[in-house]
Design a protein around this motif. Structure first.
Motif, short mmCIF file in Angstrom:
data_model
loop_
_atom_site.label_atom_id
_atom_site.label_comp_id
_atom_site.label_asym_id
_atom_site.label_seq_id
_atom_site.Cartn_x
_atom_site.Cartn_y
_atom_site.Cartn_z
N THR A 114 0.85 -1.19 0.00
CA THR A 114 0.00 0.00 0.00
C THR A 114 0.89 1.24 0.00
OG1 THR A 114 -1.77 -1.10 1.23
CG2 THR A 114 -1.78 1.30 1.21
N SER A 116 0.45 5.26 0.43
CA SER A 116 -0.57 6.23 0.87
C SER A 116 0.06 7.58 1.17
CB SER A 116 -1.32 5.71 2.10
OG SER A 116 -0.40 5.39 3.14
N ILE A 142 -4.53 9.42 -4.10
CA ILE A 142 -4.32 8.83 -2.78
C ILE A 142 -4.53 9.83 -1.65
CG2 ILE A 142 -2.76 7.04 -3.62
CD1 ILE A 142 -0.41 8.76 -2.59
N GLY A 146 -5.44 4.64 0.15
CA GLY A 146 -4.15 4.36 -0.45
C GLY A 146 -4.24 3.61 -1.76
N ASP A 148 -3.32 0.26 -3.58
CA ASP A 148 -3.03 -1.13 -3.22
C ASP A 148 -2.74 -1.94 -4.48
OD1 ASP A 148 -3.69 -0.86 -0.38
OD2 ASP A 148 -5.73 -0.57 -1.08
#
Length: 261
Positions: A114, A116, A142, A146, A148
């Motif tokens: 992830t 972010s 983002i 986040g 992914d």
């Protein structure tokens, strides 16, 4: 450079962006900061900083006093690359929403990651922050939530970028094929199956693996189509996650499929 020197460099350079250092021309509150977090299922989080210097005191290359080396690297990690070295802090010139900066991701054990946004500092108004995936050719904002993605073990030096505008040259809203009714992989027959009412606008179909490598490609008339359906024999390929990339004259559409047999 030994580990002790790297640690000292990180501490000194990090302080530049955390305090009102007199070693640089502008004061700390003039530097605009974008703080990013990279996390994995193990609970590890790597903090990265991109710092904009309003008077262009720093550049995209190495700048003494503005860039901080990575003191330690873990099996699954993310960093900036400047002149071949790994950094956790990158200082650049003035903020420009047309520019993007590569994020190098190193994966030893296949896992979901992830990326972010942690925080923005010293911007008069909130800016948009995107992760650009050069394999999928997508921008994902983002600011809230986040980015992914599942990654196999590999080094990804130029797949992901931090960007500040969705400047994709391929607009999905302008194409006749703004959606595909169905994209799937037929396990029993080892075929890619695509269904769309605008099937004749499709010019090329690519099968891309998770590393971003094109495994197979087909141009129009190289596959069987009937009405609104396309079936493309693939044959035997390794199990894994793949991307089916469908191209028209003015757009690109990507779908992820899992081949497990």
């Amino acid at each position: 450079m030994n580990r002790f020197t790297q640690l000292c460099t990180l501490i000194v350079f990090s302080s530049i962006f955390s305090t009102n250092s007199k070693s640089i021309a502008q004061t700390s509150n003039e530097i605009q900061r974008v703080r990013l977090d990279f996390s994995t299922p193990t609970g590890f989080t790597r903090h990265l900083l991109l710092a904009f210097t309003p008077n262009n005191a720093a550049t995209d290359g190495f700048d003494y006093g503005y860039d901080a080396l990575t003191a330690d690297e873990l099996p699954n990690d993310m960093f900036w690359i400047i002149e071949g070295a790994h950094y956790v802090i990158q200082g650049v010139g003035a903020y420009d929403n047309t520019k993007s900066y590569p994020l190098s991701v190193s994966i030893t054990d296949a896992c979901a990651i992830t990326i972010s946004l942690n925080s923005l500092e010293n911007f008069d108004t909130e800016i948009d922050v995107f992760i650009y995936d050069s394999v999928l050719d997508t921008h994902e904002r983002i600011n809230v939530g986040g980015f992914d993605v599942m990654l196999e073990s590999a080094l990804y030096p130029d797949r992901f970028y931090i960007a500040f505008s969705d400047n994709s040259t391929l607009s999905l809203t302008d194409t006749k094929i703004d959606t595909l009714d169905q994209v799937s992989y037929l396990t029993e027959s080892n075929e890619i199956y695509i269904k769309s009412e605008a099937i004749h606008d499709i010019e090329t179909v690519h099968l891309i693996n998770i590393l971003g490598q094109t495994v197979l490609s087909w141009r129009k008339n190289e596959y069987y189509s009937s009405g609104s359906k396309i079936k493309i024999p693939v044959g035997e390929i390794p199990k894994g996650t793949y991307i089916i990339k469908v191209e028209t004259s003015n757009s690109t559409i990507n779908k992820t499929v899992i081949i497990d047999s």
